[in-house]
Design a protein around this motif. Sequence first.
Motif, PDB file in Angstrom:
ATOM      1  N   ASN A 188       4.339  12.500  -3.158  1.00  0.00           N
ATOM      2  CA  ASN A 188       2.929  12.869  -3.173  1.00  0.00           C
ATOM      3  C   ASN A 188       2.795  14.332  -3.567  1.00  0.00           C
ATOM      4  O   ASN A 188       3.773  15.068  -3.653  1.00  0.00           O
ATOM      5  CB  ASN A 188       2.273  12.608  -1.809  1.00  0.00           C
ATOM      6  CG  ASN A 188       2.726  13.597  -0.752  1.00  0.00           C
ATOM      7  OD1 ASN A 188       3.696  14.309  -0.918  1.00  0.00           O
ATOM      8  ND2 ASN A 188       2.030  13.607   0.364  1.00  0.00           N
ATOM      9  N   ASN A 189       1.545  14.743  -3.807  1.00  0.00           N
ATOM     10  CA  ASN A 189       1.301  16.114  -4.232  1.00  0.00           C
ATOM     11  C   ASN A 189      -0.003  16.590  -3.618  1.00  0.00           C
ATOM     12  O   ASN A 189      -0.938  16.957  -4.313  1.00  0.00           O
ATOM     13  CB  ASN A 189       1.234  16.205  -5.760  1.00  0.00           C
ATOM     14  CG  ASN A 189       1.249  17.647  -6.256  1.00  0.00           C
ATOM     15  OD1 ASN A 189       1.605  18.554  -5.514  1.00  0.00           O
ATOM     16  ND2 ASN A 189       0.854  17.853  -7.497  1.00  0.00           N
ATOM     17  N   LEU A 200      -3.467   6.917  -4.508  1.00  0.00           N
ATOM     18  CA  LEU A 200      -3.397   5.667  -5.244  1.00  0.00           C
ATOM     19  C   LEU A 200      -4.720   5.374  -5.950  1.00  0.00           C
ATOM     20  O   LEU A 200      -5.791   5.609  -5.408  1.00  0.00           O
ATOM     21  CB  LEU A 200      -3.070   4.522  -4.284  1.00  0.00           C
ATOM     22  CG  LEU A 200      -3.102   3.100  -4.855  1.00  0.00           C
ATOM     23  CD1 LEU A 200      -1.918   2.874  -5.785  1.00  0.00           C
ATOM     24  CD2 LEU A 200      -3.104   2.082  -3.721  1.00  0.00           C
ATOM     25  N   VAL A 201      -4.626   4.841  -7.165  1.00  0.00           N
ATOM     26  CA  VAL A 201      -5.797   4.335  -7.863  1.00  0.00           C
ATOM     27  C   VAL A 201      -5.453   2.948  -8.395  1.00  0.00           C
ATOM     28  O   VAL A 201      -4.371   2.736  -8.944  1.00  0.00           O
ATOM     29  CB  VAL A 201      -6.250   5.275  -9.001  1.00  0.00           C
ATOM     30  CG1 VAL A 201      -5.174   5.407 -10.077  1.00  0.00           C
ATOM     31  CG2 VAL A 201      -7.549   4.782  -9.619  1.00  0.00           C
ATOM     32  N   ARG A 251       0.576  -3.983  -5.568  1.00  0.00           N
ATOM     33  CA  ARG A 251       0.948  -3.525  -4.221  1.00  0.00           C
ATOM     34  C   ARG A 251       1.238  -2.030  -4.254  1.00  0.00           C
ATOM     35  O   ARG A 251       1.611  -1.471  -5.296  1.00  0.00           O
ATOM     36  CB  ARG A 251       2.176  -4.266  -3.712  1.00  0.00           C
ATOM     37  CG  ARG A 251       2.047  -5.772  -3.692  1.00  0.00           C
ATOM     38  CD  ARG A 251       3.311  -6.421  -3.194  1.00  0.00           C
ATOM     39  NE  ARG A 251       4.470  -6.003  -3.978  1.00  0.00           N
ATOM     40  CZ  ARG A 251       5.730  -6.310  -3.665  1.00  0.00           C
ATOM     41  NH1 ARG A 251       5.987  -6.989  -2.552  1.00  0.00           N
ATOM     42  NH2 ARG A 251       6.730  -5.905  -4.423  1.00  0.00           N
ATOM     43  N   ALA A 252       1.071  -1.393  -3.106  1.00  0.00           N
ATOM     44  CA  ALA A 252       1.378   0.030  -2.994  1.00  0.00           C
ATOM     45  C   ALA A 252       1.750   0.342  -1.556  1.00  0.00           C
ATOM     46  O   ALA A 252       1.154  -0.194  -0.613  1.00  0.00           O
ATOM     47  CB  ALA A 252       0.191   0.877  -3.426  1.00  0.00           C
ATOM     48  N   GLN A 253       2.718   1.222  -1.386  1.00  0.00           N
ATOM     49  CA  GLN A 253       3.135   1.624  -0.049  1.00  0.00           C
ATOM     50  C   GLN A 253       4.039   2.849  -0.137  1.00  0.00           C
ATOM     51  O   GLN A 253       4.401   3.304  -1.227  1.00  0.00           O
ATOM     52  CB  GLN A 253       3.876   0.489   0.642  1.00  0.00           C
ATOM     53  CG  GLN A 253       5.124   0.006  -0.088  1.00  0.00           C
ATOM     54  CD  GLN A 253       5.721  -1.232   0.558  1.00  0.00           C
ATOM     55  OE1 GLN A 253       5.798  -1.337   1.775  1.00  0.00           O
ATOM     56  NE2 GLN A 253       6.137  -2.183  -0.254  1.00  0.00           N
ATOM     57  N   LEU A 258       8.837   8.783  -0.489  1.00  0.00           N
ATOM     58  CA  LEU A 258       8.376   8.354  -1.805  1.00  0.00           C
ATOM     59  C   LEU A 258       7.228   7.359  -1.686  1.00  0.00           C
ATOM     60  O   LEU A 258       7.141   6.592  -0.732  1.00  0.00           O
ATOM     61  CB  LEU A 258       9.525   7.721  -2.601  1.00  0.00           C
ATOM     62  CG  LEU A 258      10.744   8.607  -2.858  1.00  0.00           C
ATOM     63  CD1 LEU A 258      11.837   7.805  -3.551  1.00  0.00           C
ATOM     64  CD2 LEU A 258      10.360   9.824  -3.698  1.00  0.00           C
ATOM     65  N   TYR A 259       6.373   7.388  -2.693  1.00  0.00           N
ATOM     66  CA  TYR A 259       5.280   6.433  -2.793  1.00  0.00           C
ATOM     67  C   TYR A 259       5.515   5.554  -4.021  1.00  0.00           C
ATOM     68  O   TYR A 259       5.928   6.045  -5.071  1.00  0.00           O
ATOM     69  CB  TYR A 259       3.940   7.152  -2.932  1.00  0.00           C
ATOM     70  CG  TYR A 259       3.505   7.857  -1.673  1.00  0.00           C
ATOM     71  CD1 TYR A 259       2.575   7.280  -0.807  1.00  0.00           C
ATOM     72  CD2 TYR A 259       4.018   9.110  -1.349  1.00  0.00           C
ATOM     73  CE1 TYR A 259       2.173   7.923   0.344  1.00  0.00           C
ATOM     74  CE2 TYR A 259       3.623   9.766  -0.191  1.00  0.00           C
ATOM     75  CZ  TYR A 259       2.704   9.168   0.649  1.00  0.00           C
ATOM     76  OH  TYR A 259       2.309   9.815   1.790  1.00  0.00           O
TER      77      TYR A 259
END
Length: 521
Positions: A188-189, A200-201, A251-253, A258-259
């Motif tokens: 992330n930043n 996330l988009v 999906r996202a997690q 890390l992402y």
Amino acid sequence: MVKYLDNNNSGFAAWNANQTKKRGGIGGFLWWFIVFMAAWWAIGVMFGKQTKTVTVDDAPVAVVDVSNVPSYEISSDKMTANVQGLRISDIDLRDFKANSNSNETVKLLSGENAYAEIGVVGVGTTAPTADTVWKADGDKYTWRNADGVIFNRTVAIDNYVITIDDEIKNNTKKDFSFTPYARIQRENNTMSSAGVYTGLVVYANGDVEHDDWRVLAKKPRAYTTVNGFMGFVDQYWETVVDVDAPDQTIRAQKYGDLYQSDVNARAVNVVAGEKANIKTLLYAGPRDSSVLKVASSQIPGIDKTVDYGWFWFLAMPMLWLINTINSIVMNYGVAIIIMTILLRLALWPLTRKSYTSMAAMQKMQPEMQRIQKLYANDKQRMQIEIMKLYQTHKTSPMSGCLPMLIQIPIFFALYKALLISVQMRNAHFLWISDLAVMDPYFILPILMGASMWLQQRLQSGATKSTDKNDVAAQTQRAMRWMPIIFTIMFAWMPAGLVLYWTVSNLFGIAQMYIIKHKMEK
């Protein structure tokens, strides 16, 4: 609004004295300050439609050794990128410097653990993996599996869009299917967020979905859509992947530090002796509306990923106006000054009406004081007579607040526009090296506070009250803290926004002199 509240002889002071006397003088000040801060908080909250969260496997990402996979550089006039098998990383944006004091350019998906991976999963046969070594020929890559299925890949760049064309030739006598997938992995930043949405988009079912880094760290997300894209956005940049295949699961997690966001599409059947093509698009570039508009012809919906806030209908034209003026004067600080003057000129009739209303209420003061003394023991009758007095003079205690109320949406729209404007990034003006961040020397906030104090002093006049029980006098004394409070509050805001507010104050002072001079005549 502030200028009217600060006037000890105003109609509002008398009206406020009769209706809020029990609260004390500082109550009026606190009420307006709380309203302003509540509006600031409420408008700053960003709402996004959330689909139902589903359970996502939280197992750690498998580490794949890709050190033996050769890497190749692809380039265009806008950017360069590193292609290493299925992975694309180290994207260098040539037109954007990392900061105003460096010649280094902005890099996306850089570092050992940051990349975009595009590939397929074979059913009944093997497919290339992250550690597969391809045979390269310019921008074309070829790999053949043990069954005789040939995978041809072409990677090309157009502006900020990288196109990956995969051709699968089934030279066998069996039918196979392949599931397209893509994933983006990165850290992330949050340090670059500066108060705007990052994280996330997802574009799913025609809607843009957002999840902040912190939210994503707590709750994995999953979406189903016919077509869409997924990726991550920073304050000024975004990287999204669009797989041109239907029936997608996104999906996202978070995995450790890390992402990851990934998409899987419907399997593509490749019958014996036939071939199939799968196209995937990777956008890596600025969050600029004009650039994203061009990219939307290839990735539908990507132009909707920029969030201009609730007052988008003001933020977008204001940003266009600033950019247009800057194309002429070649300085964003000067462009903000000119835009501020144009906005204040557009509001001139409204401001003039406000000053006229205030003058009318000042003329009401003798009659107002007579009513207060006559009905000192009958508060209800006093309020009725005061309201009749307002109706007779066709004014109200809130009429002087109208210009301030109209400026609130303009203020928030400009705040949002400045924070997400890539053009404003590293924009110089006098001693300021970046109008999108705070003034490092706090000169502009101090000038803004001083101009606000001067405006209050000129508007309140020399009339003062020594009566400690005078609610209006107490309110006036409390309002004197406003320049200090606003100076502290604005000290950490974008310098471009503080410049706008300072110029607006100075214009208001000049405007007050002109209108008063005409009214005296």
